[in-house]
Enzyme design. Sequence first.
Site, PDB file in Angstrom:
ATOM      1  N   LYS A  66       0.590  -0.612  -0.093  1.00 47.93           N
ATOM      2  CA  LYS A  66      -0.096   0.039  -0.127  1.00 47.93           C
ATOM      3  C   LYS A  66       1.161   1.863  -0.067  1.00 47.93           C
ATOM      4  O   LYS A  66       0.599   1.889  -1.009  1.00 47.93           O
ATOM      5  CB  LYS A  66      -0.794   0.221   1.315  1.00 47.93           C
ATOM      6  CG  LYS A  66      -1.917  -1.185   0.671  1.00 47.93           C
ATOM      7  CD  LYS A  66      -2.582  -1.369   2.268  1.00 47.93           C
ATOM      8  CE  LYS A  66      -3.776  -2.614   2.187  1.00 47.93           C
ATOM      9  NZ  LYS A  66      -4.246  -2.765   3.544  1.00 47.93           N
TER      10      LYS A  66
ATOM     11  N   GLN B 154      -5.688  -1.478   8.820  1.00 48.90           N
ATOM     12  CA  GLN B 154      -4.690  -3.171   8.652  1.00 48.90           C
ATOM     13  C   GLN B 154      -5.711  -4.084   9.822  1.00 48.90           C
ATOM     14  O   GLN B 154      -4.974  -4.356  10.754  1.00 48.90           O
ATOM     15  CB  GLN B 154      -3.484  -2.746   8.736  1.00 48.90           C
ATOM     16  CG  GLN B 154      -3.321  -4.469   8.447  1.00 48.90           C
ATOM     17  CD  GLN B 154      -3.314  -4.439   6.690  1.00 48.90           C
ATOM     18  OE1 GLN B 154      -3.629  -3.556   5.528  1.00 48.90           O
ATOM     19  NE2 GLN B 154      -4.423  -5.426   6.432  1.00 48.90           N
TER      20      GLN B 154
ATOM     21  N   ASP C 247     -11.994   2.147   3.302  1.00 44.16           N
ATOM     22  CA  ASP C 247     -11.851   0.527   3.523  1.00 44.16           C
ATOM     23  C   ASP C 247     -13.508   0.409   3.447  1.00 44.16           C
ATOM     24  O   ASP C 247     -13.847  -0.880   2.753  1.00 44.16           O
ATOM     25  CB  ASP C 247     -11.477  -0.708   4.644  1.00 44.16           C
ATOM     26  CG  ASP C 247     -10.074  -0.891   4.064  1.00 44.16           C
ATOM     27  OD1 ASP C 247      -9.876  -0.645   3.466  1.00 44.16           O
ATOM     28  OD2 ASP C 247      -9.074  -0.994   4.851  1.00 44.16           O
TER      29      ASP C 247
END
Length: 279
Positions: free
Chosen positions: A49, A93, A116
């Site tokens: 990322k 995460q 997300d």
Amino acid sequence: MAKIIKGKEIAKKIRQELKQEVVEKNLKPKLSVIMVGNDEASKIYVRNKNRACEEIGIEFEEHLLPEETSMEELLGLIEKLNNDETVSGILLQSPIPRHLNIKKAFETISPKKDVDGFNPVNIGRLEIGEPTFVSCTPFGVLKMLKEEKIEIEGKTAVVIGRSNIVGKPLIQLLLNKNATVVVTHSKTKNLEQYTKQADILISAVGKPKFIKKDMVKEGAVIIDVGINRLQDTKKIVGDVDFEDVFEKVSYITPVPGGVGPMTIAMLMHNVVTAAKNKS
Ligand code: NAD
């Protein structure tokens, strides 16, 4: 014989377009990633990322918290980032240590920075067809279908898997595009009865070479979300037995190089959107 949908190339094009947009619109996107503990796979995902952010011109900030972090500390950091004007997107995460409440953490990330698409507010917006941040993998699947000009409206789309991050958002996205959607899962009896009806078959199960030729319709579009590492050869394969179905279907995504690269590209898309919404 099938046309292979090259997710890797589509993802590259998306990243190039985003890079251009950031410069042209003088955007200052910034992604803040929170990682709790020492999960090795997560480190690789976060590194990828970071690399994508660098390529596009998105500032990347990493918050590494120790395994023993308390819920209070985690929520405190999320709130701090929610209130930080310079931060466009926040990503927690997963996995995080078991003593932490991940649902509560996702709920705390501001819907405006939830790149997300895991905050229940954004999930609700998707349900009612409002613009929102959509979970990156399902969003990537829809983008691939769009790029290949594959018609969704009126088609029978069968989704295998109903997870919150892949299967469920896919159902809603396909429905919003006027597909007739069939959802199947681990408790579905006689799975092939449904998969054989699919004009578009999307598998998000996590079982190597699970989908065989006799389970698919002639000319179907096959999207393979699965990522499975074979025990013996350590090779990465999808849920679909690629060689077996290849001659029978019209389109197919490879693994690797299919849906996988789209996920990060759509995350980058969401971060740039968050920066645009702010400016
Ligand atoms: P999950 O384990 O949360 O969900 C799996 C789903 O498969 C469940 O809903 C379950 O009901 C269903 N299932 C299990 N066995 C089944 C069976 N025999 N018949 C029908 N359905 C069955 O997994 P997930 O997070 O949704 O991920 C699914 C797969 O997609 C995994 O291989 C994962 O690695 C991969 N994945 C890929 C990306 C990407 O970027 N390409 C992103 C997320 C997940």
